[in-house]
Scaffold this active site. Structure first.
Site, PDB file in Angstrom:
ATOM      1  N   ALA A  32       0.810  -1.223   0.000  1.00  0.00           N
ATOM      2  CA  ALA A  32       0.000   0.000   0.000  1.00  0.00           C
ATOM      3  C   ALA A  32       0.842   1.272   0.000  1.00  0.00           C
ATOM      4  O   ALA A  32       0.311   2.369  -0.162  1.00  0.00           O
ATOM      5  CB  ALA A  32      -0.920  -0.006   1.216  1.00  0.00           C
TER       6      ALA A  32
ATOM      7  N   ASN B 266       1.866  -3.212   8.067  1.00  0.00           N
ATOM      8  CA  ASN B 266       2.902  -3.872   7.260  1.00  0.00           C
ATOM      9  C   ASN B 266       3.713  -2.868   6.469  1.00  0.00           C
ATOM     10  O   ASN B 266       4.912  -3.059   6.238  1.00  0.00           O
ATOM     11  CB  ASN B 266       2.256  -4.902   6.332  1.00  0.00           C
ATOM     12  CG  ASN B 266       1.697  -6.070   7.115  1.00  0.00           C
ATOM     13  OD1 ASN B 266       2.448  -6.927   7.566  1.00  0.00           O
ATOM     14  ND2 ASN B 266       0.389  -6.098   7.323  1.00  0.00           N
TER      15      ASN B 266
ATOM     16  N   HIS C 179      -1.229   7.184   3.632  1.00  0.00           N
ATOM     17  CA  HIS C 179       0.122   6.811   4.064  1.00  0.00           C
ATOM     18  C   HIS C 179       1.060   7.954   3.690  1.00  0.00           C
ATOM     19  O   HIS C 179       1.154   8.314   2.524  1.00  0.00           O
ATOM     20  CB  HIS C 179       0.570   5.528   3.364  1.00  0.00           C
ATOM     21  CG  HIS C 179      -0.398   4.402   3.547  1.00  0.00           C
ATOM     22  ND1 HIS C 179      -0.497   3.690   4.719  1.00  0.00           N
ATOM     23  CD2 HIS C 179      -1.334   3.875   2.722  1.00  0.00           C
ATOM     24  CE1 HIS C 179      -1.438   2.774   4.597  1.00  0.00           C
ATOM     25  NE2 HIS C 179      -1.965   2.876   3.401  1.00  0.00           N
TER      26      HIS C 179
END
Ligand SMILES: NC(=O)C1=CN([C@@H]2O[C@H](COP(=O)(O)OP(=O)(O)OC[C@H]3O[C@@H](n4cnc5c(N)ncnc54)[C@H](O)[C@@H]3O)[C@@H](O)[C@H]2O)C=CC1
Ligand SMILES: O=C([O-])CC(=O)C(=O)O
Length: 274
Positions: A131, A197, A227
């Site tokens: 991601a 992760n 993110h």
């Protein structure tokens, strides 16, 4: 690549398979799935995607049996425990392993053991960007000398349900953003195995698990998974912000993760790597 094997057939795996089926460079003929239970339901779900493309599907509940079918590549998209449970078997069979659950490597002993197994059998552990993005630039920055890396992950409260965030904040009562975790990437990946992760991926590409600073936020004002990270190095300074759509199949997972895995697989299939 003719024969792809997946560990897990949830949100990421289903989008991954649907994407790869339609890629001309793949020439996929066979899909093997390792699942934990209800193989019939999963066989039907996989057949729905694969049968129209004439791809044979085989469903296994035993890793040794799946490996005996000699897949070209195994992609883990099941969770950190699956890396610990099955990583050594895959690499020990000399088969390369792509791990979505990169946070499993916050366990240093597991990381060392799997690296050694891979090296001994000439197999590779392939860590996808998932991601997050910009891993190419981050590794280059690290090689030049890294001064700083910090990461912030922001998800809607629903994306943190069923995690340790619930012991720190009342997710249903939030009216404004709550920073419920600040610490290292190692701690984040271990405490939030389904959500952090990417912190582990940044850490392994960058300065390491204990040197990467992480903040995690539950934000009722957003519907997306954001993110963000900042890098300062001897060669390049940059910041990156990815606003990920949430997977319709799993509110914890950014949709882009499956497409990043598809890129990783495609880069092992065609003549061009990009
Ligand atoms: N690197 C990244 O950017 C990201 C990584 N992830 C990782 O990917 C994992 C999977 O994500 P999703 O597909 O969204 O989850 P999901 O929950 O939709 O699917 C996971 C599937 O794997 C199955 N499973 C679990 N353990 C298994 C085992 N030992 N053997 C066979 N099947 C097993 C589960 O029953 C489930 O069907 C997450 O748990 C997380 O560790 C998730 C999002 C982003
Ligand atoms: O999919 C995401 O937004 C990131 C994620 O869950 C993880 O890093 O485990």
């Amino acid at each position: 690549m003719q024969h792809l094997a997946l560990i897990g057939f949830g949100a990421i795996a289903r989008t991954l398979v649907a994407t790869l089926c339609d890629q001309p460079d793949m020439r996929l003929r066979k899909l093997s799935l390792l699942v934990r239970s209800t193989p019939d339901e999963l066989r039907r779900a996989a057949a729905e995607i694969c049968a129209p493309r004439d791809i044979e599907v085989q469903v296994f509940t035993d890793i040794a049996q799946m490996l005996a079918a000699r897949p070209d590549l195994v992609v883990e998209c099941a969770g950190q425990k699956a890396v610990a449970d099955h990583g050594a078997a895959v690499l020990g069979a000399g088969v390369d392993l792509v791990t979505a659950s990169v946070g499993a490597f916050a366990d240093q002993a597991l990381f060392d053991r799997l690296k050694e197994t891979a090296a001994g059998r000439g197999a590779r552990i392939i860590l996808p960007a998932g991601a997050i993005g910009g891993i190419d630039a981050l590794v280059a920055a690290r090689l030049s000398g890294l001064n700083e890396l910090s990461y912030t992950g922001r998800k809607p409260p629903g994306g943190w349900k069923g995690t340790d965030a619930e012991s720190r904040v009342d997710l249903d009562a939030l009216t404004e953003e709550a920073v419920f975790f600040e610490g290292t990437a190692r701690e984040a990946a271990m405490r939030f195995p389904k959500n952090a992760n990417v912190a582990a991926t940044l850490a392994l590409a960058g300065p390491g698990m204990d040197e990467t600073r992480v903040r995690l936020i539950a934000d009722p004002a957003t519907t997306e998974n954001t993110h963000e990270y900042q890098v300062r190095s001897q060669a390049v300074d940059y910041s990156m912000r990815l606003v990920g759509k949430v997977s319709p199949l799993n509110p914890k997972t950014s949709l882009s993760t499956a497409y990043s895995l598809a890129r990783t697989v495609l880069n092992r299939s065609g003549a061009i790597i990009i």
